[in-house]
Scaffold this motif. Sequence first.
Motif, PDB file in Angstrom:
ATOM      1  N   ALA A 129       0.854  -1.062   0.160  1.00 34.17           N
ATOM      2  CA  ALA A 129      -0.039   0.016   0.037  1.00 34.17           C
ATOM      3  C   ALA A 129       0.980   1.137  -0.109  1.00 34.17           C
ATOM      4  N   ALA A 130       0.692   2.131  -1.024  1.00 34.02           N
ATOM      5  CA  ALA A 130       1.466   3.228  -1.174  1.00 34.02           C
ATOM      6  C   ALA A 130       0.415   4.681  -1.200  1.00 34.02           C
ATOM      7  N   ALA A 131       0.989   5.734  -0.309  1.00 31.70           N
ATOM      8  CA  ALA A 131       0.141   6.828  -0.674  1.00 31.70           C
ATOM      9  C   ALA A 131       0.732   7.790  -1.447  1.00 31.70           C
ATOM     10  N   LEU A 132      -0.080   8.496  -2.413  1.00 27.52           N
ATOM     11  CA  LEU A 132       0.254   9.435  -3.220  1.00 27.52           C
ATOM     12  C   LEU A 132      -0.560  10.724  -3.219  1.00 27.52           C
ATOM     13  N   ALA A 133      -0.170  11.971  -3.616  1.00 31.63           N
ATOM     14  CA  ALA A 133      -0.550  12.902  -3.398  1.00 31.63           C
ATOM     15  C   ALA A 133      -0.159  14.166  -4.491  1.00 31.63           C
ATOM     16  N   ASP A 134      -0.845  15.023  -4.928  1.00 32.92           N
ATOM     17  CA  ASP A 134      -0.163  16.107  -5.903  1.00 32.92           C
ATOM     18  C   ASP A 134       0.237  17.458  -5.143  1.00 32.92           C
ATOM     19  N   ALA A 135       1.325  17.506  -4.597  1.00 39.08           N
ATOM     20  CA  ALA A 135       1.805  18.557  -3.674  1.00 39.08           C
ATOM     21  C   ALA A 135       1.476  19.913  -4.309  1.00 39.08           C
ATOM     22  N   MET A 136       1.110  19.899  -5.722  1.00 40.91           N
ATOM     23  CA  MET A 136       0.640  21.250  -6.536  1.00 40.91           C
ATOM     24  C   MET A 136      -0.717  21.836  -5.890  1.00 40.91           C
ATOM     25  N   ARG A 196      11.466  17.257  -4.101  1.00 38.92           N
ATOM     26  CA  ARG A 196      10.915  16.998  -5.304  1.00 38.92           C
ATOM     27  C   ARG A 196      10.096  15.732  -5.257  1.00 38.92           C
ATOM     28  N   LEU A 197       9.044  15.905  -5.512  1.00 41.95           N
ATOM     29  CA  LEU A 197       8.167  14.933  -5.856  1.00 41.95           C
ATOM     30  C   LEU A 197       7.578  14.421  -7.064  1.00 41.95           C
ATOM     31  N   ASP A 198       7.585  13.194  -7.680  1.00 41.60           N
ATOM     32  CA  ASP A 198       7.123  12.781  -8.954  1.00 41.60           C
ATOM     33  C   ASP A 198       5.713  13.083  -8.912  1.00 41.60           C
ATOM     34  N   ARG A 199       5.109  13.776 -10.050  1.00 34.30           N
ATOM     35  CA  ARG A 199       3.762  13.866 -10.080  1.00 34.30           C
ATOM     36  C   ARG A 199       3.177  12.727 -11.114  1.00 34.30           C
ATOM     37  N   VAL A 200       2.542  11.903 -10.156  1.00 35.50           N
ATOM     38  CA  VAL A 200       2.134  10.433 -10.710  1.00 35.50           C
ATOM     39  C   VAL A 200       0.661  10.105  -9.894  1.00 35.50           C
ATOM     40  N   THR A 201      -0.059   9.513 -10.851  1.00 31.35           N
ATOM     41  CA  THR A 201      -1.519   9.031 -10.242  1.00 31.35           C
ATOM     42  C   THR A 201      -1.466   7.705  -9.972  1.00 31.35           C
ATOM     43  N   GLY A 202      -2.271   7.556  -9.124  1.00 28.94           N
ATOM     44  CA  GLY A 202      -2.868   5.951  -8.658  1.00 28.94           C
ATOM     45  C   GLY A 202      -3.053   5.082 -10.075  1.00 28.94           C
ATOM     46  N   GLU A 203      -3.784   5.639 -11.085  1.00 30.65           N
ATOM     47  CA  GLU A 203      -3.800   4.789 -11.964  1.00 30.65           C
ATOM     48  C   GLU A 203      -2.532   4.440 -13.028  1.00 30.65           C
ATOM     49  N   GLU A 204      -1.405   5.302 -12.914  1.00 28.51           N
ATOM     50  CA  GLU A 204      -0.436   5.276 -13.499  1.00 28.51           C
ATOM     51  C   GLU A 204       0.597   3.992 -12.765  1.00 28.51           C
ATOM     52  N   VAL A 205       0.505   4.306 -11.400  1.00 29.77           N
ATOM     53  CA  VAL A 205       1.347   3.347 -10.565  1.00 29.77           C
ATOM     54  C   VAL A 205       0.721   1.885 -10.609  1.00 29.77           C
ATOM     55  N   ALA A 206      -0.695   1.687 -10.762  1.00 26.79           N
ATOM     56  CA  ALA A 206      -1.342   0.474 -10.966  1.00 26.79           C
ATOM     57  C   ALA A 206      -0.850  -0.051 -12.221  1.00 26.79           C
TER      58      ALA A 206
END
Length: 240
Positions: A129-136, A196-206
């Motif tokens: 389980a990995a948490a993602l967010a868009d810091a923008m 610096r955080l990569d901007r990536v979506t859950g769909e892309e990681v999946a």
Amino acid sequence: MRLQALWHDLECGAYAEDRPLWRALAGEARGPVLDVGAGTGRVSLDLAARGVSVVALDTEPELLDVLRHRGAGLPIETVVGDARDFTLGRRFSLVLVPMQTLQLLGGRSGREAFLRCALDHLEPGGRLAAALADAMDCFDAEHDQPPPPDAREVAGVRYASQLVSVVDDGGRAAIHRRREITGPRECRESAETIVRLDRVTGEEVAAEAAQLRFVIEPCRSIPETEEYLGSTVVVLRAPR
């Protein structure tokens, strides 16, 4: 406390909105947990205090030294290592990647390297389980000013970390903070840091994980608060 650990605690340690989810997943796993990017133990200590056996992985020995001191007597083992290239010689029921650690790995190649390592360390049917967010999203029409600084006083010295801005940097979100140390007689040191955080979506990681034979489960979510962004949590399962 060592200075690096103090800054880490100031900037990350107060976040608690994700803990109910990690506790629930650990309870379902009923086995050992690997905490990736464990830092000073925000998640590891919380789980271990509930009897969960945890291995805490981080690249920073200084942060793990603090975690080890705080976790004395708890079922925690610390390992210095890179999430993209680690060999622990054991398997886990659950691998957790809190607080956008997955977005610190240098793009798709770094994520895929980590996913391969994680798969090698998961029990058949184990979860990641990995948490993602868009810091923008830190600033919007309702939140157009920086929040108050995170601050702490130790032995008469004030340490403060102020979020200044978040800007796009070639597909990554560059988070600019100003760290200030104010001592007696207002003697002050100041320095800017950038994460610096990569901007990536859950769909892309999946999609990346599916290519490695992970089974994709429904995403979970961590709600937004006045102080913190919400997160999407990608949930993957190792094939049985």
